[in-house]
Design a protein around this motif. Structure first.
Motif, short mmCIF file in Angstrom:
data_model
loop_
_atom_site.label_atom_id
_atom_site.label_comp_id
_atom_site.label_asym_id
_atom_site.label_seq_id
_atom_site.Cartn_x
_atom_site.Cartn_y
_atom_site.Cartn_z
N ASP A 98 3.54 3.68 11.57
CA ASP A 98 4.53 2.79 12.17
C ASP A 98 4.17 1.32 12.06
O ASP A 98 5.03 0.47 11.88
N ASP A 99 2.88 0.98 12.20
CA ASP A 99 2.50 -0.42 12.33
C ASP A 99 1.59 -0.92 11.22
O ASP A 99 0.99 -1.98 11.36
N ALA A 100 1.44 -0.19 10.13
CA ALA A 100 0.50 -0.61 9.09
C ALA A 100 1.10 -0.43 7.71
O ALA A 100 2.10 0.28 7.52
N TYR A 101 0.47 -1.09 6.77
CA TYR A 101 0.84 -0.99 5.36
C TYR A 101 -0.44 -0.71 4.59
O TYR A 101 -1.55 -0.95 5.08
N GLU A 102 -0.29 -0.21 3.36
CA GLU A 102 -1.46 0.18 2.60
C GLU A 102 -1.31 -0.21 1.14
O GLU A 102 -0.24 -0.09 0.55
N VAL A 103 -2.42 -0.65 0.55
CA VAL A 103 -2.51 -0.95 -0.87
C VAL A 103 -3.74 -0.23 -1.39
O VAL A 103 -4.81 -0.29 -0.76
N VAL A 104 -3.62 0.46 -2.52
CA VAL A 104 -4.77 1.10 -3.15
C VAL A 104 -5.08 0.33 -4.43
O VAL A 104 -4.24 0.23 -5.32
N LEU A 105 -6.29 -0.22 -4.49
CA LEU A 105 -6.73 -1.00 -5.64
C LEU A 105 -7.17 -0.08 -6.76
O LEU A 105 -7.51 1.09 -6.54
N LYS A 106 -7.21 -0.61 -7.98
CA LYS A 106 -7.65 0.19 -9.12
C LYS A 106 -9.14 0.48 -9.04
O LYS A 106 -9.59 1.55 -9.44
N GLU A 107 -9.90 -0.48 -8.52
CA GLU A 107 -11.34 -0.28 -8.31
C GLU A 107 -11.78 -1.14 -7.13
O GLU A 107 -11.12 -2.11 -6.77
N ALA A 108 -12.90 -0.77 -6.55
CA ALA A 108 -13.42 -1.52 -5.41
C ALA A 108 -13.84 -2.91 -5.89
O ALA A 108 -14.46 -3.05 -6.95
N PRO A 109 -13.49 -3.95 -5.14
CA PRO A 109 -13.85 -5.31 -5.55
C PRO A 109 -15.35 -5.55 -5.54
O PRO A 109 -16.08 -4.95 -4.75
N LYS A 110 -15.79 -6.43 -6.42
CA LYS A 110 -17.21 -6.81 -6.50
C LYS A 110 -17.51 -7.84 -5.40
O LYS A 110 -16.63 -8.52 -4.91
N PRO A 111 -18.79 -7.97 -5.02
CA PRO A 111 -19.15 -8.97 -4.01
C PRO A 111 -18.79 -10.39 -4.45
O PRO A 111 -18.85 -10.72 -5.62
N GLY A 112 -18.38 -11.18 -3.49
CA GLY A 112 -17.98 -12.56 -3.73
C GLY A 112 -16.81 -12.94 -2.84
O GLY A 112 -16.38 -12.16 -1.99
N VAL A 113 -16.27 -14.13 -3.04
CA VAL A 113 -15.12 -14.60 -2.27
C VAL A 113 -13.88 -14.42 -3.14
O VAL A 113 -13.78 -14.97 -4.23
N LEU A 114 -12.94 -13.61 -2.65
CA LEU A 114 -11.71 -13.32 -3.39
C LEU A 114 -10.52 -14.02 -2.74
O LEU A 114 -10.28 -13.83 -1.55
N PRO A 115 -9.75 -14.81 -3.50
CA PRO A 115 -8.54 -15.41 -2.94
C PRO A 115 -7.45 -14.35 -2.79
O PRO A 115 -7.28 -13.47 -3.63
N ILE A 116 -6.71 -14.42 -1.69
CA ILE A 116 -5.64 -13.46 -1.41
C ILE A 116 -4.37 -14.23 -1.07
O ILE A 116 -4.39 -15.15 -0.25
N THR A 117 -3.28 -13.83 -1.70
CA THR A 117 -1.96 -14.39 -1.42
C THR A 117 -1.02 -13.24 -1.12
O THR A 117 -1.01 -12.24 -1.83
N ALA A 118 -0.23 -13.38 -0.07
CA ALA A 118 0.73 -12.34 0.31
C ALA A 118 2.11 -12.97 0.44
O ALA A 118 2.27 -14.00 1.09
#
Length: 186
Positions: A98-118
């Motif tokens: 009811d209150d959540a959404y989900e995204v499944v990535l192709k692979e787990a992200p590597k360590p570091g700072v990742l920019p995210i835009t929604a």
């Protein structure tokens, strides 16, 4: 006339040392006063906020769970369309409960700072939210965490009592040496 006895001094020292140490209950004997300790590590999170929406994402391996709320009253937003861009890769979120959404990535992200835009579309409202996901390397499993056992505390207590006994006996000898010798032949 001597007023202190070594056994009395040691008993007093043991009492004072025991009164200063916290009591530890064994299994099944605690009263539930202590708050439960968090076990494990927290999952990486990111937040993106605008004047209209708040988006929080929780990364668990390749799965990103998104929680979308209204900024004004923190009410969950249902039935929204969320397009997520993580480090240049685009994904479309699917409703998850009811209150959540989900995204499944192709692979787990590597360590570091990742920019995210929604890009969030909820009815007639369209909003662009931005944030960052800061991933750190996982701690090594072969590194042992030092925990204190009762044997360690007992060793420190015995050492403290021995040091206290040495101080008491040394003090007694010092006091005996300072007392004037009385008596003798006239």
């Amino acid at each position: 006339m001597k007023s202190t006895h070594p056994l009395a001094a040691l008993s007093l020292a043991a009492f004072l040392l025991g009164a200063g140490m916290p009591a530890a209950a064994g299994d099944g004997h605690d009263h539930g006063d202590a708050a439960p300790a968090a076990a494990g590590t927290a999952l990486p999170r990111f937040a993106a906020v605008s004047e209209t929406f708040e988006l929080v994402g929780v990364l668990d391996g390749k799965q990103v769970t998104l929680y979308l709320d209204r900024f004004a009253d923190n009410a969950p937003v249902r039935g929204a369309k969320i397009e997520l861009e993580i480090a240049g890769a685009k994904f479309s979120a699917q409703a998850h409960g009811d209150d959540a959404y989900e995204v499944v990535l192709k692979e787990a992200p590597k360590p570091g700072v990742l920019p995210i835009t929604a890009t969030v579309t909820a009815g007639a409202e369209v909003d662009l939210l931005a944030g960052e996901l800061d991933l750190h390397e996982a701690p090594h499993a072969d590194e042992a965490v030092h925990e204190h056992s009762w044997k360690e505390y007992a060793g420190w207590a015995v050492g403290g009592l021995a040091a206290l006994a040495v101080l008491v006996l040394g003090g007694r000898r010092l006091m005996a040496a300072r007392q004037p010798q009385t008596g003798g032949a006239a």
